[in-house]
Design a protein around this motif. Structure first.
Motif, short mmCIF file in Angstrom:
data_model
loop_
_atom_site.label_atom_id
_atom_site.label_comp_id
_atom_site.label_asym_id
_atom_site.label_seq_id
_atom_site.Cartn_x
_atom_site.Cartn_y
_atom_site.Cartn_z
N ARG A 145 0.82 -1.20 0.00
CA ARG A 145 0.00 0.00 0.00
C ARG A 145 0.86 1.26 0.00
NH1 ARG A 145 -5.23 -0.35 -1.62
NH2 ARG A 145 -5.98 -2.42 -1.05
N LYS A 188 1.75 4.85 1.16
CA LYS A 188 1.52 5.68 2.34
C LYS A 188 2.06 7.09 2.08
CE LYS A 188 1.80 1.90 5.72
NZ LYS A 188 2.52 1.38 6.92
N PHE A 209 5.91 10.02 -0.43
CA PHE A 209 5.16 8.80 -0.14
C PHE A 209 6.13 7.62 -0.06
CE2 PHE A 209 5.39 8.93 -4.74
CZ PHE A 209 5.56 7.61 -5.12
#
Length: 296
Positions: free
Chosen positions: A156, A158, A169
């Motif tokens: 994922r 972040k 990120f």
């Protein structure tokens, strides 16, 4: 009289079947390669189904792209392959760009002959980009990401930092950052070009994200599809507002095919392999580009 009516009905049914089949082709390509759906849609509208109004071709191409992205974006999101903030920034820039591009194109690129020539040039550029991806792209970088995914690392995205000067990120344990002004400007430029030609613009967004922003390729298709959804929606609505005619019977038959193709595309990709599909697409686009440039 009954015989003539029966013939007309049969011809309409055959045309609807052909539109449905071509919709499957468009949806399959878009769901496996991640772009070129608008180009193939345009080729079908002009050369296969005889739509000779440039502005109608543009808006109808984009309606099919919207349908494809509405299916693919949620899938990418579930897979963790979408940087929402980056797609949003590209989309912000594309709002004005889509309005500018579609307005100028509707006014100054309404003739089919001129449109086909520019469409052909763009298609050739995309064809060469496909060949570049097949033979020259950064394979080691892709292999590294595949290795991290197989090791079960958190996939994922972040977002660690948001500001006017920097967005940071993390993905697979590595940090990435970019200046948020860059995607806004790129979104504007790409939207002007893609909306003027009635295509999605994915092949322009992908090299920008990979080469300029250094975004991992695994995250690029989903982020590009999200940005394309915003661009094509704004452009499509503006074309309709300006008066572009949409042949909804044609769109309905094609849309059903696009939906089917979007679901079967990943299975075909798994069987044939993405490299072979991209190579085949490259030759098809090369032929379309040369046809529209030299045979008008």
């Amino acid at each position: 009289m009954i015989t003539k009516l029966s013939t007309v009905v049969e011809e309409e049914e055959v045309m609807e079947l052909l539109l449905f089949i071509w919709g499957i082709v468009v949806g399959t390509v878009f769901s496996t390669v991640g772009a070129a759906g608008g180009i193939l849609a345009g080729f079908g509208h002009i050369s296969l189904f005889g739509i000779n109004v440039a502005n109608s071709v543009k808006v109808m191409n984009q309606i099919l792209v919207i349908i494809s992205t509405l299916i693919s974006v949620p899938t990418y999101w579930k897979q963790g392959r979408l940087i929402f903030i980056l797609g949003g920034l590209l989309g912000i820039g594309s709002v004005i760009g889509a309005i500018v591009g579609s307005t100028l194109s509707y006014t100054y690129l309404s003739g089919l002959k001129a449109y086909k020539f520019l469409f052909g040039i763009f298609t050739l550029i995309v064809a060469f980009k496909v060949f570049h991806d097949v033979f020259v792209k950064e394979r080691e970088r892709v292999k590294s990401i595949d290795k991290d995914l197989k090791e079960g690392k958190e996939r994922r995205v972040k977002v660690l930092k948001r500001s006017m000067k920097e967005v940071e990120f993390s993905f697979l344990g590595k940090k990435y950052s970019f200046n948020p002004i860059l995607p806004v400007l790129a979104g504007f430029v790409v939207a002007v070009i893609s909306s003027a030609l009635g295509v999605g613009g994915g092949f322009l967004l992908v090299p920008f994200m990979v080469s300029v922003l250094k975004v991992p390729m695994y995250l690029v298709p989903g982020t590009s599809a999200f940005a394309v959804l915003i661009t094509t929606t704004i452009s499509m609505l503006n074309y309709i507002k300006l008066g572009a005619v949409v042949y909804w019977k044609v769109i309905f038959a094609e849309a059903l095919g696009v939906i089917v193709g979007s679901f079967i595309g990943p299975h075909i990709s798994h069987i044939l392999g993405e490299r072979r599909l991209r190579l085949l697409l490259g030759f098809i686009l090369l032929g379309i580009g040369l046809k529209y440039i030299f045979i008008r």
